[in-house]
Motif scaffolding. Structure first.
Motif, PDB file in Angstrom:
ATOM      1  N   GLN A  85       0.336  -1.010  -0.050  1.00 50.41           N
ATOM      2  CA  GLN A  85       0.027   0.268   0.133  1.00 50.41           C
ATOM      3  C   GLN A  85       0.855   1.186  -0.089  1.00 50.41           C
ATOM      4  OE1 GLN A  85      -2.700  -0.399   3.321  1.00 50.41           O
ATOM      5  NE2 GLN A  85      -4.322  -2.140   2.230  1.00 50.41           N
ATOM      6  N   LYS A  86       0.562   2.261  -0.577  1.00 51.18           N
ATOM      7  CA  LYS A  86       1.187   3.663  -0.930  1.00 51.18           C
ATOM      8  C   LYS A  86       1.564   4.369   0.508  1.00 51.18           C
ATOM      9  CE  LYS A  86       0.336   4.099  -5.496  1.00 51.18           C
ATOM     10  NZ  LYS A  86      -0.370   4.880  -6.896  1.00 51.18           N
ATOM     11  N   ARG A  87       0.759   4.619   1.622  1.00 50.73           N
ATOM     12  CA  ARG A  87       0.294   5.093   2.395  1.00 50.73           C
ATOM     13  C   ARG A  87       1.102   4.796   3.350  1.00 50.73           C
ATOM     14  NH1 ARG A  87      -5.315   9.077   1.984  1.00 50.73           N
ATOM     15  NH2 ARG A  87      -5.284  10.218   0.175  1.00 50.73           N
ATOM     16  N   ASN A  88       0.628   3.110   3.679  1.00 54.82           N
ATOM     17  CA  ASN A  88       1.198   2.128   4.711  1.00 54.82           C
ATOM     18  C   ASN A  88       2.140   1.233   3.919  1.00 54.82           C
ATOM     19  OD1 ASN A  88       1.492   0.899   6.818  1.00 54.82           O
ATOM     20  ND2 ASN A  88      -0.475   0.980   7.624  1.00 54.82           N
ATOM     21  N   LYS A  89       3.379   1.172   4.245  1.00 58.45           N
ATOM     22  CA  LYS A  89       4.553  -0.010   3.707  1.00 58.45           C
ATOM     23  C   LYS A  89       3.689  -1.412   4.282  1.00 58.45           C
ATOM     24  CE  LYS A  89       5.859   3.262   0.731  1.00 58.45           C
ATOM     25  NZ  LYS A  89       5.256   2.843  -0.722  1.00 58.45           N
ATOM     26  N   SER A  90       3.400  -1.691   6.276  1.00 63.78           N
ATOM     27  CA  SER A  90       3.686  -2.112   6.354  1.00 63.78           C
ATOM     28  C   SER A  90       1.952  -2.874   6.074  1.00 63.78           C
ATOM     29  CB  SER A  90       3.705  -2.291   7.739  1.00 63.78           C
ATOM     30  OG  SER A  90       2.517  -1.354   7.910  1.00 63.78           O
ATOM     31  N   ARG A  91       1.219  -3.542   5.124  1.00 59.10           N
ATOM     32  CA  ARG A  91       0.119  -3.337   4.824  1.00 59.10           C
ATOM     33  C   ARG A  91       0.526  -3.780   3.447  1.00 59.10           C
ATOM     34  NH1 ARG A  91      -3.738  -4.431   8.050  1.00 59.10           N
ATOM     35  NH2 ARG A  91      -5.174  -4.432   6.051  1.00 59.10           N
ATOM     36  N   TYR A  92      -0.666  -4.858   2.955  1.00 58.65           N
ATOM     37  CA  TYR A  92       0.012  -5.095   1.345  1.00 58.65           C
ATOM     38  C   TYR A  92      -1.528  -5.938   0.806  1.00 58.65           C
ATOM     39  CZ  TYR A  92       4.220  -5.797   2.724  1.00 58.65           C
ATOM     40  OH  TYR A  92       5.691  -5.703   2.534  1.00 58.65           O
ATOM     41  N   ASN A  93      -1.819  -5.013  -0.232  1.00 60.24           N
ATOM     42  CA  ASN A  93      -3.395  -5.556  -1.207  1.00 60.24           C
ATOM     43  C   ASN A  93      -3.127  -6.655  -2.048  1.00 60.24           C
ATOM     44  OD1 ASN A  93      -4.109  -3.423  -0.169  1.00 60.24           O
ATOM     45  ND2 ASN A  93      -2.541  -2.516  -1.841  1.00 60.24           N
ATOM     46  N   VAL A  94      -4.048  -7.872  -1.489  1.00 60.25           N
ATOM     47  CA  VAL A  94      -3.964  -9.195  -2.332  1.00 60.25           C
ATOM     48  C   VAL A  94      -5.273  -9.203  -3.612  1.00 60.25           C
ATOM     49  CG1 VAL A  94      -3.328 -11.759  -2.091  1.00 60.25           C
ATOM     50  CG2 VAL A  94      -3.026  -9.979  -0.215  1.00 60.25           C
ATOM     51  N   PHE A  95      -4.429  -9.096  -4.608  1.00 59.10           N
ATOM     52  CA  PHE A  95      -5.466  -9.570  -5.400  1.00 59.10           C
ATOM     53  C   PHE A  95      -5.485 -10.980  -6.017  1.00 59.10           C
ATOM     54  CE2 PHE A  95      -3.859  -5.205  -6.286  1.00 59.10           C
ATOM     55  CZ  PHE A  95      -4.727  -4.697  -5.898  1.00 59.10           C
ATOM     56  N   VAL A  96      -6.776 -12.063  -6.587  1.00 64.45           N
ATOM     57  CA  VAL A  96      -6.835 -13.321  -7.397  1.00 64.45           C
ATOM     58  C   VAL A  96      -7.598 -12.989  -8.526  1.00 64.45           C
ATOM     59  CG1 VAL A  96      -6.621 -13.282  -4.545  1.00 64.45           C
ATOM     60  CG2 VAL A  96      -8.469 -13.107  -5.804  1.00 64.45           C
ATOM     61  N   ASP A  97      -6.983 -14.409  -8.618  1.00 64.80           N
ATOM     62  CA  ASP A  97      -8.251 -14.720  -9.686  1.00 64.80           C
ATOM     63  C   ASP A  97      -8.780 -16.428  -9.601  1.00 64.80           C
ATOM     64  OD1 ASP A  97      -8.990 -15.678 -12.380  1.00 64.80           O
ATOM     65  OD2 ASP A  97      -7.509 -15.219 -13.657  1.00 64.80           O
ATOM     66  N   ASP A  98      -9.859 -16.003  -9.379  1.00 55.81           N
ATOM     67  CA  ASP A  98     -11.085 -17.207  -9.196  1.00 55.81           C
ATOM     68  C   ASP A  98     -11.571 -18.021 -10.716  1.00 55.81           C
ATOM     69  OD1 ASP A  98     -13.026 -15.233  -9.619  1.00 55.81           O
ATOM     70  OD2 ASP A  98     -13.768 -15.640  -7.325  1.00 55.81           O
ATOM     71  N   GLY A  99     -10.875 -17.441 -11.580  1.00 55.76           N
ATOM     72  CA  GLY A  99     -11.099 -17.903 -13.168  1.00 55.76           C
ATOM     73  C   GLY A  99     -12.097 -17.188 -13.729  1.00 55.76           C
ATOM     74  N   LYS A 100     -12.376 -15.564 -13.494  1.00 49.26           N
ATOM     75  CA  LYS A 100     -12.834 -14.691 -14.113  1.00 49.26           C
ATOM     76  C   LYS A 100     -12.404 -13.358 -14.358  1.00 49.26           C
ATOM     77  CE  LYS A 100     -17.396 -15.679 -11.591  1.00 49.26           C
ATOM     78  NZ  LYS A 100     -18.968 -15.742 -10.947  1.00 49.26           N
ATOM     79  N   GLY A 101     -10.586 -13.937 -14.269  1.00 44.06           N
ATOM     80  CA  GLY A 101      -9.745 -12.426 -14.543  1.00 44.06           C
ATOM     81  C   GLY A 101      -9.178 -11.946 -12.853  1.00 44.06           C
ATOM     82  N   GLU A 102      -8.774 -11.427 -12.908  1.00 40.12           N
ATOM     83  CA  GLU A 102      -7.865 -10.726 -11.639  1.00 40.12           C
ATOM     84  C   GLU A 102      -8.594  -9.888 -11.099  1.00 40.12           C
ATOM     85  OE1 GLU A 102      -4.511  -7.493 -10.970  1.00 40.12           O
ATOM     86  OE2 GLU A 102      -3.729  -9.216 -11.812  1.00 40.12           O
TER      87      GLU A 102
END
Length: 273
Positions: free
Chosen positions: A10-27
């Protein structure tokens, strides 16, 4: 199943992370987590997650965020459990999660109503002019139990109360006051009661003042007050009626009958002593 395809900081908080997944319908964006949770569950690109795991990670991160805010709130000063609970509720956090966080903080020794109460009493003694009864009320409002409050207030000993009351009386007592001694004592008594000191300490301190009563100052006050009443009543009354009104008014002001009679003799009747 959903597969992690990307993890970004994350841009504002370097100790947090955004997780993106693909369940067959795209990211798609799935959730965000703190670094601790990312490491604990070894989240990485290519890892497959079922829905139960996704829900668990979201829940754990929610708890972690509440815990982080609680720690931040506690970093400024010690708090009671009630204070922390009210703070987290204002943040619109789930009550079950709050209970879990409070239990955790208590077990970790970071939230302790007994330690809080003792520290609170010591701080009030050192930084305020409040007596134990007011402090007791404050602690009760902060949700501390009666047993803990009574135990903590033992720190505020009779000797400490006596010393604090004596200092307050010295500041308030004004020998140049044009009020009667009794009236000044009564005012001091009420002020000290309002500050939360106990009657026994107040009475003990004020009894010492009574022994140092200055008769000359008392007479000056009687003359000052008497002349005020004389100006008020002499236009409408005279003789015994005037004297009666003056005696009643001065008596209500706390002057003794000896001083009142002296005022009548020396000022109203203008008889020499």
């Amino acid at each position: 199943m959903a597969k992690i395809v990307r993890i970004t900081t994350q841009k504002r908080n370097k100790s947090r992370y955004n997780v993106f997944v693909d369940d067959g319908k795209g990211e798609r964006y799935a959730f965000s987590v703190a670094e601790d949770i990312l490491v604990e569950h070894q989240l990485r690109k290519g890892l497959e997650l079922n829905q139960a795991t996704l829900d668990l990670l979201v829940e754990k991160d929610s708890i972690h965020r509440i815990y982080t805010q609680a720690i931040h709130f506690l970093s400024y000063r010690m708090r009671s459990q009630k204070e922390l609970r009210e703070y987290l509720l204002k943040k619109e956090m789930d009550e079950e999660d709050i209970n879990q966080i409070i239990d955790r903080l208590v077990k970790e020794g970071l939230l302790n109503d007994k330690e809080f109460a003792f520290a609170f009493v010591r701080t009030r003694i050192n930084t305020t002019s409040k007596g134990p009864l007011l402090i007791k009320k404050e602690l009760f409002e902060k949700g501390v139990s009666a047993g803990i409050i009574d135990e903590a207030l033992r720190v505020f000993t009779y000797e400490k109360q006596w010393e604090k009351v004596s200092k307050l009386v010295s500041k308030k007592q004004n020998n140049s006051s044009k009020k009667s001694f009794n009236q000044r004592i009564q005012t001091l008594y009420q002020n000290l009661l309002q500050k939360g000191f106990t009657q026994d300490v107040i009475s003990d301190v004020l009894s010492e003042i009574k022994e140092d009563k200055d008769e000359d100052t008392e007479w000056e006050a009687a003359v000052f007050q008497g002349e005020k009443f004389l100006r008020k009543y002499e236009k409408k009354a005279s003789g015994r009626e005037l004297e009666y009104k003056l005696k009643a008014a001065l008596f209500r002001k706390g002057f003794k009958i000896e001083q009142i009679d002296r005022f009548i003799d020396e000022v109203v009747r203008k008889e020499p002593t």
